[in-house]
Structure formats: C-alpha cells, structure tokens
Design a protein around this motif. Structure first.
Motif, PDB file in Angstrom:
ATOM      1  N   ASN A   1      12.451   4.132   3.502  1.00 27.03           N
ATOM      2  CA  ASN A   1      13.746   4.805   3.357  1.00 27.03           C
ATOM      3  C   ASN A   1      13.508   6.196   2.787  1.00 27.03           C
ATOM      4  OD1 ASN A   1      16.466   5.347   3.260  1.00 27.03           O
ATOM      5  ND2 ASN A   1      16.889   4.042   1.491  1.00 27.03           N
ATOM      6  N   PRO A   2      13.623   7.234   3.597  1.00 29.77           N
ATOM      7  CA  PRO A   2      14.159   7.340   4.972  1.00 29.77           C
ATOM      8  C   PRO A   2      13.300   6.596   6.005  1.00 29.77           C
ATOM      9  CG  PRO A   2      14.121   9.484   3.880  1.00 29.77           C
ATOM     10  CD  PRO A   2      13.317   8.565   3.047  1.00 29.77           C
ATOM     11  N   ALA A   3      13.961   6.254   7.111  1.00 24.86           N
ATOM     12  CA  ALA A   3      13.287   5.494   8.158  1.00 24.86           C
ATOM     13  C   ALA A   3      13.645   6.061   9.518  1.00 24.86           C
ATOM     14  CB  ALA A   3      13.686   4.027   8.078  1.00 24.86           C
ATOM     15  N   GLU A   4      12.769   5.785  10.512  1.00 19.24           N
ATOM     16  CA  GLU A   4      12.978   6.330  11.846  1.00 19.24           C
ATOM     17  C   GLU A   4      13.358   5.260  12.857  1.00 19.24           C
ATOM     18  OE1 GLU A   4      10.690   9.137  15.169  1.00 19.24           O
ATOM     19  OE2 GLU A   4       9.707   8.594  13.284  1.00 19.24           O
ATOM     20  N   ASN A   5      12.602   4.157  12.899  1.00 16.53           N
ATOM     21  CA  ASN A   5      12.833   3.144  13.937  1.00 16.53           C
ATOM     22  C   ASN A   5      13.180   1.769  13.384  1.00 16.53           C
ATOM     23  OD1 ASN A   5      12.284   4.817  16.258  1.00 16.53           O
ATOM     24  ND2 ASN A   5      10.130   4.789  15.634  1.00 16.53           N
ATOM     25  N   TYR A   6      12.471   1.328  12.324  1.00 15.81           N
ATOM     26  CA  TYR A   6      12.688  -0.013  11.778  1.00 15.81           C
ATOM     27  C   TYR A   6      12.806   0.054  10.264  1.00 15.81           C
ATOM     28  CZ  TYR A   6      11.327  -1.907  16.326  1.00 15.81           C
ATOM     29  OH  TYR A   6      11.262  -2.211  17.661  1.00 15.81           O
ATOM     30  N   ILE A   7      13.584  -0.843   9.714  1.00 10.89           N
ATOM     31  CA  ILE A   7      13.628  -1.015   8.261  1.00 10.89           C
ATOM     32  C   ILE A   7      13.452  -2.498   7.937  1.00 10.89           C
ATOM     33  CG2 ILE A   7      15.071   0.994   7.762  1.00 10.89           C
ATOM     34  CD1 ILE A   7      17.492  -0.928   7.594  1.00 10.89           C
ATOM     35  N   ARG A   8      12.895  -2.754   6.772  1.00 15.23           N
ATOM     36  CA  ARG A   8      12.820  -4.124   6.262  1.00 15.23           C
ATOM     37  C   ARG A   8      13.749  -4.214   5.064  1.00 15.23           C
ATOM     38  NH1 ARG A   8      10.159  -8.839   6.312  1.00 15.23           N
ATOM     39  NH2 ARG A   8       9.803  -9.938   4.319  1.00 15.23           N
ATOM     40  N   VAL A   9      14.720  -5.126   5.147  1.00 13.83           N
ATOM     41  CA  VAL A   9      15.695  -5.346   4.089  1.00 13.83           C
ATOM     42  C   VAL A   9      15.333  -6.643   3.371  1.00 13.83           C
ATOM     43  CG1 VAL A   9      18.134  -5.659   3.558  1.00 13.83           C
ATOM     44  CG2 VAL A   9      17.455  -4.179   5.444  1.00 13.83           C
ATOM     45  N   ALA A  10      15.177  -6.569   2.049  1.00 14.86           N
ATOM     46  CA  ALA A  10      14.822  -7.753   1.268  1.00 14.86           C
ATOM     47  C   ALA A  10      15.786  -7.908   0.102  1.00 14.86           C
ATOM     48  CB  ALA A  10      13.389  -7.635   0.756  1.00 14.86           C
TER      49      ALA A  10
END
Length: 684
Positions: free
Chosen positions: A614-623
């Motif tokens: 974060n910032p991110a371009e294509n994918y993020i992982r939310v936990a």
C-alpha cells in the motif's frame, strides 16, 4: 455665383434645422400584474430616412413615478420594429425617473446614476441602432415591463423623442475570440414564459480562431424556444435565458452545443452580479474534479435582435440524462415494484413547481416555525404519476424519520440506510468552502437512484453559486470564517434540519474531515484553484472590456456585492483569490472531525487490519484478526462501492485491483455483528 451658393446653403441649413424637433407622448399607469404596457406617439414631417451621419434620433426622455426603479425594464421601439433597451435594473429600491434623458454621447451610464436620475445618461443599449436608414415617420413605442409584479406601482407621466443633426451612433460587435451566440426573436418580446420561438445561430471557429458576426453559423443554426429565467436576477440589467433547441415544427431537438453532449434544454447564464464571471464555472469545475457530475459550460458573447448583450455562460440545465444526472428513467408504466424506485430528481427552491411539504420542521434555529417544501424536477411536476409522487415522498420521509431518530448515526439502521454519505459529504464541503449564502435552501438538488443502482438519495448536482465565494453582503457571508450550514442562527431562514443533524454524527464529521484532507492536496489545493481562476481571466480578457462598457458596474454596488468593491477586473480577481486563501486557511484549522485510518468505520478495539502493499498496483493482500468477518468492500474516494467479496472468514484475502483507476480508496471489512473497520488504499 458665390452669393447663390450662400443662399442655397442657408436654405439647406434652414430646412435641416426645421426637422430638428421633439415629439412628446402621453403616459398612464404602469401595471403591476406581470403584464407589460405600450405607450405610443406619432412622428410626422421628418425626412424619410434617418442615419448616424446627418440626421436621426438624438435623445429620448421619460418622466416616471415609481416606488422601486430597478423593477422597470423600459424599451424604445422604432416604427420598423427595432428595439433599444433604455434602462433595466437601475436605481435599486429608490424612486422615480424625473425627466430622465438618454443620449448616446452622455458621459455617465444610467447604471452609474442615482434615482431619481434627473439629467442626461447613456442608455443601457445604444439608441443609435434605430438610425438605420428607416423612415422615422410613424408610430414610436415606449414599452415598459415591471419585472417584479404585485409589489410596487407607478405611472408614466410623459415621454419624448428628439431628432436632429447630431444623431446617435452605435457600437457594433464585429468579432470575438469567444464563441458568438446570435438570437433573433423576429420582433417578439422575451418574457418569463411561455417560451417564444426564435432563431439561434452559434459561430465557433475553434481555439485561437476569431469568430466574426459575418461568418456562417457552424455550431448551431436553427430554431429555439427562449424565455427569461431567474428570480432576483430578473431585475438586473443583464438578463438570463432558458433555451430549448427545437425543430421547425416546435418539437424538442437534441443538439450538441459548443462541444457539450447533445440535449435540448440549456441555460444562457448572465454573470451580472458576479463581476469575475466565474463563480458558477469554478464551482462546477471543482465538482467535476471531485468525481461528481456538474453542468458543463462555455463562455460566449451574445447578440439578441442586433443588440450586443455582453459575456454569458452557456450551461447545461440540470436534467436526467445519460450525460447529465445519470439515473434510470421513469415511464408511465413504472408504478410498481423495482421500476417504481427510481430515478427521481427533487429540489428545494423558490416554489415554482408542484411538490410536497416535509413532515419535519426546518432547522430548529429558525424561530418562524415555517415548513420545508420539496419540488418534483424529474419526472416533471406535470408528468409525474400519483404512485410515483407517493413513493418519493415516502422515501424522503423515511430518510428524515431515520435522521431524527435517537439511533440516527447507526451505520446500518440510521440515515445511511437511505442516503449516499459520500455525496452528502462532497455537497457539504463545496457549500462550506464557497460559503454559499443560498446553499442548502435554494437550488438545492438531490436525486434518488433506482434500487438496482444503489437506491439511495444523493445530494447534487451543485447549482447556482453566483452568490458564493464572497459575493454577498448579508448573513455574515462576506467574512471568511463561520459555517454556511449555521446561517439559520443569524438569518432565520428556512433550512432543512438535515445539515445540523448530520453534524451531530461524529462519524460523518470524521469522514468530512478525511475527505477534505484528501482534497486539500489535489482539488482543493490553492494552486489548483488559482490556476483555474487565472485561466478563466485569460479567456475573458478581451471580452470583458466590451462587457463593462455596456454594463459599467465595476466599483459600483450591485446587490448583494460585499465591500470593499473592486475598482477594476484585475482587482476583482485579487479579492476573490484573497478570500479563497483565507477561507481555506480557516477550514484547515476549524473543520471538525478527525481523519484516522478508520474514518469510514465504526471501529472496534479488537480489530487489526493490514493491507499490503500500500500503495499497490495490481494485487493487495488484506489480513485481519477477527474471524467473524463476512464481507470485504472497496469504496472509492466519495464512498461508492466499487468491489465486494462475501463470505470472507479465513483471516486473509488476496484481491485483484488492476481494473481500478488510479486514486484513493477505502478497504472496509464488515463482521457478523454489523461492525466495520476500514483503511485507506492508494492505487497506483
């Protein structure tokens, strides 16, 4: 022979002087019922042709008693139908035109004079236009319209026209760097309604190419319906108009005007009291930068029936349309089920349309205990069906009932269940940033989406900000401090209770603060705003000189301009910028709320949310550490849901965001107990 020439010259001079004469007409009552009145006089014995060189009209004089001068529009009409506006919107609430004379060579404009205007003044339009080669022998008419009926009365005592060898001349626009709008009513008078049929041609040769009056119309050339529009603006010298593009049979005709998407309803706006020309365009430009629809516009210069009318703005009218307020349409068969749920457009405004009265009184600071009245805009009040009226009334009532309830701030069962919070936040911020004296109570539009499109009330689009941005001298509006939504504390106006109540919701205040802080680095950045102001000042730089020759009001009070009055156009821009700078500084320090990572949420101390990268371009992982999470939502910067994942209860999720546009978002988690937590996400 020399003596013969002298005798002939003396005879010629004697003949010319014999034609220099004054014709006087009688008067009568000026009706105050919305109807105009014509007073006529007969001219005879003059040469058969008048011009601007040798012999023609020199002067027009009027003697009127009236208790509110600025209500009167007074026009001279020549025998061939050529009309010249002598005075409009002058004198404020003062009395009388005591043998007021109009000459084109007068040094003082009627707009620069004071009632009772005894003496000689330059008329609002140019009387030399009647010196066009026509035969002056015939019927001359003084046309008087009281633009604010049922208030003040008066009488024309006498009037006259004078002809001589010093005829009035006139300025004729030849070319401009702005688009040129030319309207011909074929002798008809434009009134407050119904619309009359006229012809409109628009010349727009493109950037950096001049537009000549003699050029062929290349943007629009055809029929229109036209009428006067506005309320207090009807008494101004420069009028504004409603325009409807039509075909030859009088039917609505969608047309692309000056590059704006095709439609048939338009507004030709007169920025008379806004001496910068730009308060409405500035507002709408910032709204579009915020991701909201607001009316598109083009600056232009206007000629009506041969008379130069100054700088105008051609606006889109607020209307349901795929390119305007983009909500679902309603038909005569949409009276049940999902079809009945939208879309609708309503407003708070001067009561011009059918509508309904709220079940709840105005803001409690209003001691008058009046009522709030909502109007139907779409469907039109003449077309909306009983079932549709009942539905939108009941829905707005449900929203208001939720808003007054003790649990109004509940994120699921309170007011947010009926209203789109992001739209309310943006609407609030723009009215507060501009400190709009008419905000929340006049030209206050809101729309309701169809259930399948979200189904909620959205505030907007923004409209009518000509008295915002430090352009009113009442309700403490001229000062850069204070809040527009609290105007009822001092002005005792009828405001809906919505805005005071919303500001009792700490989450709303936090979300407002968070949105403001984000915008402050982009749309509300001082340099960004000033760059727009400078660009408009450059666009109108040439035309402003012509405009302020016709309307010489710089440095002159025009209701409700605040002090100090700018003495020039550059100073007008300096004053505007200085006030905006001070207003932003005030809001930076005083806007309530606190922007945190959970600004959109009702957070719980046992939650722990992380987003990476974060910032991110294509994918993020939310936990997260709450096993009861059942839904993940991604909201855009204005609170609109753009992505949703359900049944997420395993503590983590990987989300593809490659289709999202660059910008700021919120990742929001909801658990089984309807609690939620959110965090900012920046998409790059």
């Amino acid at each position: 022979m020399r003596h013969l020439y002298l005798i002939i010259g003396l005879i010629t001079a004697s003949c010319s002087l014999s034609f220099a004469q004054t014709f006087t007409g009688t008067g009568g009552p000026i009706p105050d019922n919305g109807n105009s009145v014509d007073f006529t006089l007969s001219v005879s014995g003059l040469p058969s042709s008048i011009d601007t060189l040798t012999f023609g009209l020199e002067e027009v004089c009027i003697d009127i008693v009236h208790t509110w001068d600025s209500d009167l529009d007074i026009t001279l009409v020549a025998p061939d139908g050529t009309s010249v506006l002598l005075v409009s919107g002058a004198g404020g609430g003062n009395d009388d035109f005591t043998w007021t004379c109009f000459r084109q060579d007068a040094t003082t404009s009627i707009l620069q004079g004071n009632a009772p205007f005894t003496g000689t003044y330059r008329p609002l339009s140019e009387i030399g236009r009647v010196n066009n080669g026509q035969d002056p022998n015939g019927i001359w008419t003084l046309h008087i319209q009281d633009t604010y009926p049922f208030a003040d009365e008066g009488d024309l005592l006498s009037w006259s026209v004078s002809f001589g060898t010093n005829p009035a001349t006139y300025f004729e626009l030849e070319s401009t760097n702005l688009p040129l709008v030319i309207i011909n009513t074929n002798g008809q008078t434009i009134s407050t309604g119904p619309k009359i049929t006229a012809m409109m041609s628009i010349i727009n040769n493109g950037p950096l190419i001049r537009n000549f009056v003699t050029d062929t119309a290349n943007d629009y050339n055809g029929y229109i319906g036209i009428d006067l529009r506005g309320q207090s603006s009807l008494t101004f010298a420069q009028k504004q108009y409603g325009i409807e593009t039509r075909d030859s049979a009088g039917n609505n005709l969608n047309a692309m005007i000056l590059g704006m998407p095709a439609e048939n309803d338009w507004v030709l706006y007169a920025p008379y009291t806004d001496k910068s020309f730009m308060r409405n365009p500035l507002t709408y430009s910032l709204a579009r930068d915020m991701g909201r629809y607001a009316s598109r516009e083009r600056f232009c210069e206007v000629i009506i029936n041969g008379e130069y009318k100054g700088v105008y703005t051609f606006f889109e009218k607020v209307k349901r349309d795929n390119n305007r307020v983009n909500i679902a349409g309603l038909t005569a068969s949409d009276t049940t089920g999902i079809a009945l749920t939208g879309g609708y457009i309503c407003s708070l405004d001067w009561i011009d349309n059918d509508g309904w009265t709220s079940n709840y009184p105005p803001d409690p600071a209003d001691p008058m205990n009046n009522t709030i009245f909502y109007q139907y805009i779409y469907p039109k009040d003449t077309e909306i069906l009983p079932a549709q009226k009942t539905y939108i009334q009941q829905y707005v009532d449900s929203f208001e009932t939720a808003l007054v309830s003790p649990s109004f701030a509940d994120p699921f069962n309170g007011w947010r269940n009926y209203a789109d919070e992001g739209s309310f936040i943006d609407y609030f911020l723009m009215n507060e940033l501009s400190k709009n004296v008419d905000g929340y109570r006049l030209s206050a539009f809101f729309y309701k989406e169809k259930l399948t499109d979200g189904g909620k009330i959205n505030m907007g689009p923004l409209w009518d900000f000509n008295l915002a941005w430090h352009n009113a001298d009442y309700c403490d509006n001229q000062n850069y401090g204070g809040w527009a939504y609290l105007f009822p504390n001092s002005c005792q106006w009828d405001f809906p209770f919505w805005w005071r109540r919303l500001n009792e919701d700490s989450t709303f205040q936090n979300n407002v603060r968070c949105r403001y802080d984000d915008l402050r680095t982009t749309v509300f950045d001082t340099t960004h705003i000033f760059n727009y102001i400078d660009s408009v000042a450059g666009i109108v730089d040439e035309a402003k000189e012509r405009h302020y020759y016709i309307y010489p009001i710089l440095g002159i009070y025009v209701w409700p301009n605040p002090n100090p009055l700018a003495q020039s156009y550059p100073e007008e821009i300096v004053f505007l910028k200085n006030w905006i700078r001070q207003r932003l500084t005030f809001m930076d320090s005083n806007l309530p709320g606190s922007c945190t990572t959970t600004a959109l949420s009702e957070s719980s101390s046992d939650w722990n949310l992380t987003i990476s990268p974060n910032p991110a371009e294509n994918y993020i992982r939310v936990a997260w550490n709450n096993d009861a999470v059942v839904q993940i939502e991604i909201l855009d910067a204005v609170g609109k849901q753009v992505m949703s994942l359900t049944n997420q209860n395993n503590g983590a999720a990987t989300i593809n965001i490659s289709n999202l546009k660059q910008g700021m978002y919120y990742v929001q988690l909801l658990n089984e107990g309807k609690k939620r937590i959110s965090q900012k996400l920046v998409k790059i």
